[in-house]
Design a protein around this motif. Structure first.
Motif, PDB file in Angstrom:
ATOM      1  N   ALA A  81      36.743  12.011  48.910  1.00 27.34           N
ATOM      2  CA  ALA A  81      35.788  10.898  48.857  1.00 27.34           C
ATOM      3  C   ALA A  81      34.488  11.348  48.197  1.00 27.34           C
ATOM      4  N   LEU A  82      34.070  12.560  48.493  1.00 29.73           N
ATOM      5  CA  LEU A  82      32.869  13.119  47.864  1.00 29.73           C
ATOM      6  C   LEU A  82      33.068  13.261  46.363  1.00 29.73           C
ATOM      7  N   ARG A  83      34.241  13.734  45.950  1.00 27.81           N
ATOM      8  CA  ARG A  83      34.520  13.903  44.523  1.00 27.81           C
ATOM      9  C   ARG A  83      34.503  12.570  43.788  1.00 27.81           C
ATOM     10  N   VAL A  90      27.836   8.589  51.585  1.00 30.19           N
ATOM     11  CA  VAL A  90      28.655   8.408  50.385  1.00 30.19           C
ATOM     12  C   VAL A  90      29.419   7.096  50.500  1.00 30.19           C
ATOM     13  N   PRO A  91      29.410   6.242  49.472  1.00 32.33           N
ATOM     14  CA  PRO A  91      30.174   4.989  49.520  1.00 32.33           C
ATOM     15  C   PRO A  91      31.666   5.259  49.735  1.00 32.33           C
ATOM     16  N   PHE A  92      32.305   4.397  50.511  1.00 33.36           N
ATOM     17  CA  PHE A  92      33.737   4.535  50.772  1.00 33.36           C
ATOM     18  C   PHE A  92      34.540   3.364  50.207  1.00 33.36           C
ATOM     19  N   THR A  93      34.094   2.158  50.446  1.00 27.78           N
ATOM     20  CA  THR A  93      34.812   0.969  49.984  1.00 27.78           C
ATOM     21  C   THR A  93      35.106   0.977  48.484  1.00 27.78           C
ATOM     22  N   PRO A  94      34.161   1.401  47.621  1.00 31.76           N
ATOM     23  CA  PRO A  94      34.430   1.364  46.174  1.00 31.76           C
ATOM     24  C   PRO A  94      35.590   2.239  45.713  1.00 31.76           C
ATOM     25  N   GLY A 150      39.538   0.108  42.243  1.00 28.14           N
ATOM     26  CA  GLY A 150      40.406   0.284  41.084  1.00 28.14           C
ATOM     27  C   GLY A 150      41.518   1.261  41.421  1.00 28.14           C
ATOM     28  N   PRO A 151      42.336   1.621  40.443  1.00 23.74           N
ATOM     29  CA  PRO A 151      43.413   2.583  40.697  1.00 23.74           C
ATOM     30  C   PRO A 151      42.865   3.879  41.283  1.00 23.74           C
ATOM     31  N   THR A 152      43.545   4.410  42.267  1.00 23.91           N
ATOM     32  CA  THR A 152      43.079   5.628  42.925  1.00 23.91           C
ATOM     33  C   THR A 152      44.244   6.423  43.490  1.00 23.91           C
ATOM     34  N   THR A 153      44.069   7.720  43.618  1.00 25.20           N
ATOM     35  CA  THR A 153      45.063   8.570  44.274  1.00 25.20           C
ATOM     36  C   THR A 153      44.575   9.022  45.647  1.00 25.20           C
ATOM     37  N   TYR A 154      43.490   8.418  46.123  1.00 24.99           N
ATOM     38  CA  TYR A 154      42.895   8.850  47.392  1.00 24.99           C
ATOM     39  C   TYR A 154      43.913   8.785  48.538  1.00 24.99           C
ATOM     40  N   PRO A 162      49.662  -1.802  47.796  1.00 27.44           N
ATOM     41  CA  PRO A 162      48.235  -2.049  48.025  1.00 27.44           C
ATOM     42  C   PRO A 162      47.434  -0.756  47.960  1.00 27.44           C
ATOM     43  N   ARG A 163      46.136  -0.896  47.755  1.00 27.87           N
ATOM     44  CA  ARG A 163      45.252   0.273  47.721  1.00 27.87           C
ATOM     45  C   ARG A 163      44.568   0.426  49.074  1.00 27.87           C
TER      46      ARG A 163
END
Length: 405
Positions: free
Chosen positions: A100-102, A230-234, A238-242, A400-401
């Motif tokens: 999330a920090l990255r 640090v923002p989390f919702t954003p 978009g596409p993410t591998t989180y 879903p993301r």
């Protein structure tokens, strides 16, 4: 911000990371059964893990790390879990919230927190709550107060918080809900473990994963500077591998349990007596046990292989991030997670069949493999992952993301 003084070595390569993890796995396995039996928290082992340099594997090269691949990170977790699944689970949140920090941290935030990681500091989580209608709702709030914020709430399943220097707290911003969906806007607040108003309660009572210290974190009027939010919702806009990255590490823990249970099963089979109808001198010559061992090994090895497939898919998506690559990574991680969960339960069950009656003795404590597997595999519902895999297979439906996929 003042950066930390380095107290742990920096691992120079991914090969070195595997070597270090292999050695730690062997040492952590030595007294794992005794720690589980007496619920002896692994303070010394977590300190050794922190001093090994393994906690800094995901630090980007620009900040002094090696930005290890997901393939390597997954294998590190699998190895640690093979030695002691509780210990392997403790740094899971460390790596998840560093991601999330990255993804959302500012340059200044990354410089500060990565320096803490390189110094051997452990980050834990305060994410889940009890009593809410669904697990994605946070009653914990972060309210503006002067130049910073005030944090209020109560978290549970806070794995590793008793051992950590930093606790990553997921919280909602009051009044910042999405006007259309009503969903909360969330952030991650990085809070020192010893901050005023933070209480970590050792009340974890799970039947498995007994020494993860996954208990309660109470947050009472905790002052949080804006630089630690640090923002989390954003992340999911978009596409993410989180989510896939978090899930593959959970899958690695399950695969580690499976491999550890199979290893223990082989040892137990070598010590057990043959069943008289088999007409053999040693239990390991019994054709029915041979069949069971082969079937179990097939299940465990297949799950382990799927880990690498998914990890490579995640690495591909991180390098070339699109809707398609991110979706494929999530599906591949889901497949690996389901396979590893099933392997952990199959392996820990087979241990008793292969080991015979004596394997059920309390002194052997072989039940810890099944208890760890059954407890950890409840983390994210297998049934929903299969649904997403099925929809993807039949119609190419993009999953879903969110942080669990």
């Amino acid at each position: 911000m003042v950066t930390a003084t380095r107290t742990s070595p920096v691992i120079a390569s991914e090969d070195e990371a595997i070597t270090v993890a292999t050695a730690l796995s062997t040492r952590f396995a030595e007294n794992a059964a005794d720690r589980d039996r007496g619920r002896v928290l692994p303070h010394d082992q977590i300190r050794e893990l922190a001093l090994s340099g393994l906690l800094a594997l995901s630090v980007p090269a620009a900040h002094g790390g090696i930005d290890a691949s997901t393939v390597t990170l997954t294998e590190v977790f699998r190895l640690l879990a093979e030695g002691d699944p509780s210990i392997a689970q403790i740094p899971h949140s460390h790596y998840t919230f560093l991601e999330a920090l990255r993804l959302q941290g500012s340059q200044t935030q990354q410089e500060f927190f990565y320096s803490e990681v390189l110094a051997g500091k452990l980050f834990a989580n305060a994410q889940s709550e009890r009593g809410s209608a669904t697990i994605d709702f946070d009653a914990t709030t972060l309210t503006p107060d002067g130049d910073g914020y005030v944090l209020e709430g109560r978290k549970y399943y806070s794995t590793g918080a008793l051992f950590a220097e930093w606790i990553a707290v997921r919280a909602a911003l009051p009044g910042a809900e999405d006007a259309t969906t009503g969903k909360q806007t969330k952030v991650v607040a990085f809070v020192p473990r010893d901050a005023v108003g933070v209480s970590v309660v050792d009340d974890w009572e799970g039947m498995g994963q007994r020494t993860t210290a996954s208990g309660t974190v109470v947050l009472e009027s905790v002052a949080v500077p804006a630089a630690h939010v640090v923002p989390f919702t954003p992340i999911f806009a978009g596409p993410t591998t989180y989510g896939a990255r978090a899930q593959i590490l959970h899958a690695a823990i399950d695969a580690g349990i499976a491999n550890g249970a199979l290893r223990a099963a082989v040892e137990a089979a070598g010590e057990s007596r043959p069943y008289f109808e088999a007409g053999v001198e040693r239990a390991v010559e019994d054709p029915l046990l041979v069949q069971l061992a082969g079937e179990t090994a097939l299940t465990v090895r297949s799950a382990t292989a799927l880990l690498e497939v998914a990890a490579r898919s995640i690495d591909t998506a991180r390098t070339h991030l699109t809707e398609a690559t991110a979706a494929a990574a999530s599906i591949d991680a889901a497949v690996a997670k389901v396979a590893s969960a099933r392997a952990s339960l199959a392996g820990s069950n087979a241990l008793f069949e292969l080991g015979g009656t004596r394997s059920a003795s309390e002194s052997a404590n072989h039940s810890r493999y099944w208890r760890d597997a059954r407890t950890h595999t409840l983390h994210d519902p297998e049934r929903w992952k299969i649904q997403h895999v099925g929809r993807w297979t039949l119609s190419g439906t993009v999953p879903p993301r969110h942080g669990l996929l």
